[in-house]
Write a protein that holds these residues in place. Structure first.
Motif, short mmCIF file in Angstrom:
data_model
loop_
_atom_site.label_atom_id
_atom_site.label_comp_id
_atom_site.label_asym_id
_atom_site.label_seq_id
_atom_site.Cartn_x
_atom_site.Cartn_y
_atom_site.Cartn_z
N ALA A 51 15.80 65.23 24.07
CA ALA A 51 15.29 65.58 22.74
C ALA A 51 16.10 66.71 22.14
N CYS A 52 15.79 67.06 20.90
CA CYS A 52 16.47 68.15 20.18
C CYS A 52 15.44 69.00 19.46
N ILE A 72 14.13 67.25 31.76
CA ILE A 72 14.30 67.28 30.31
C ILE A 72 15.61 67.95 29.96
N GLU A 73 16.26 67.45 28.94
CA GLU A 73 17.52 68.04 28.51
C GLU A 73 17.74 67.84 27.02
N VAL A 74 18.45 68.78 26.44
CA VAL A 74 18.85 68.67 25.04
C VAL A 74 19.84 67.51 24.89
N SER A 91 11.39 68.75 18.82
CA SER A 91 11.01 67.66 19.74
C SER A 91 11.30 68.05 21.19
N TYR A 92 12.33 68.84 21.41
CA TYR A 92 12.62 69.34 22.76
C TYR A 92 11.47 70.20 23.28
N HIS A 93 10.90 71.01 22.41
CA HIS A 93 9.77 71.85 22.81
C HIS A 93 8.56 70.99 23.16
N THR A 115 13.01 59.32 24.84
CA THR A 115 13.47 60.16 23.73
C THR A 115 12.27 60.49 22.84
N TYR A 155 20.93 61.81 19.83
CA TYR A 155 19.99 60.90 20.47
C TYR A 155 20.62 59.52 20.66
#
Length: 345
Positions: A38-39, A62-64, A42-44, A83, A93
């Motif tokens: 995610a970015c 999890i990874e950016v 959405s990563y949070h 995703t 993505y």
């Protein structure tokens, strides 16, 4: 919008897994590890989900997306590629998704808000958040509905890890109560606006949290910097003495969520360290929390359930950033230098 995310997916204390679709159910049956990519906001949301999934026994990484796509990834057996996106059009993505074809994943699932997006079309299965159009660049309702969708997914996977009917009913009822709880938090908007006045002349802010509330602190800091242009950082509260405490003085507002959970006493101890250095505390707490600190501002949230507390606590942090931005006169919907969807590297 939370009600729309839940509609048709829970009923009388049960998760209606058939609403996910047969293909999604078959994919979850095989899932023994989840890789979230995610970015940004959405990563949070994905970071919160990592805690949730591991609580029910599902290993999660999890990874950016912009980092993941350039790594030589080692994929654990029976891994689901997940995703989480608002627009479904962010270039990193799509590049990451297109790069997993020969990596050994059992399949790909996207949680997204736009049914016609490239990410939805190219993923094996999808779970729509149904948040409606997100007009502002800084995602807010997208974030809360992503968390709700990830909570639904967690319950579905927990079933495969031995979740009892009684436990499922409790988790589903917590979700059912969310819209009402959020309405109660929204009624605190005027009090949060009063709190926001203390930030109008500040150049920096520090957000703290532990457990699932560390990602919520990250999101609160991101919202403040995005729309008010105040430099804000978030740290796990237990990391204060590993650097951030050097920044704390009377000009550094420190924001923290204080849920009534097993880490409460440790967080209060961390906040004592802040007060000892003159930091000004802005707290959001459960009504049952006894705060033995001096010189702080606190807003009490009531009727909060542990499993969904991160979702509820994200709302006042969004409102805080909003009111600070309005007071400073910045553009809440169109912050400078940012775009809704990052379609290029």
């Amino acid at each position: 919008m939370i009600s729309e995310t839940l509609e048709g997916r829970i009923h009388q204390g049960r998760l209606l897994e058939e609403s996910f679709g047969h293909e999604t159910k078959a994919l979850l049956d095989k899932t023994r590890h989840v890789q979230i990519v995610a970015c940004g906001t959405s990563y949070h949301a994905g970071l919160v989900a990592k805690y949730w999934l591991e609580e029910v026994g599902i290993p999660c990484s999890i990874e950016v997306a912009s980092e993941y796509r350039y790594r030589n990834v080692v994929v654990p057996k029976d891994s689901l590629f997940l995703t989480v996106s608002q627009s479904g059009e962010t270039a990193d993505y799509l590049a990451a998704l297109r790069g997993i074809k020969d990596k050994g994943y059992i399949g790909s699932l996207c949680i997204c808000n736009v049914a016609e997006s490239s990410l939805v079309r190219e993923s094996d299965v999808s779970l729509m958040t149904r948040a409606g159009p997100e007009i502002g660049v800084a995602s807010t309702k997208a974030f809360t509905t992503q968390l709700v969708a990830l909570r639904l997914l967690t319950i579905a996977l927990a079933r495969r890890m031995g979740l009892t009917a009684e436990e499922e009913e409790r988790l589903v009822n917590e979700l059912h109560a969310l819209p009402r709880q959020v309405e109660v938090v929204l009624s605190l908007s005027d009090a949060i606006e009063t709190m926001a006045n203390a930030f109008s002349d500040k150049r920096n802010a520090l957000f703290l949290g532990r457990g699932t509330f560390y990602p919520i602190a990250l999101e609160g800091a991101l919202k403040l910097k995005e729309i008010s242009y105040i430099h804000a950082e978030a740290y796990p509260a237990g990391e204060l003495k590993h650097g951030p405490l050097a920044l704390v003085d009377a000009e550094m507002p420190v924001v923290c969520a204080l849920p009534d959970d097993p880490l409460l006493d440790k967080v209060l101890s961390n906040l004592q360290e802040v007060r000892a250095r003159g930091g000004e505390l802005f707290l959001f707490s459960d009504h049952s929390v006894n705060i033995e600190l001096d010189h702080y501002q606190n807003l009490t949230l009531s009727d909060i359930y542990p499993g969904t507390a991160p979702i509820v606590y994200s709302i006042p942090l969004q409102l805080l950033a909003y009111h600070v931005a309005v007071i400073k006169g910045t553009d809440v919907d169109q912050p400078r230098n940012l775009a809704k969807s990052v379609t290029v590297e």
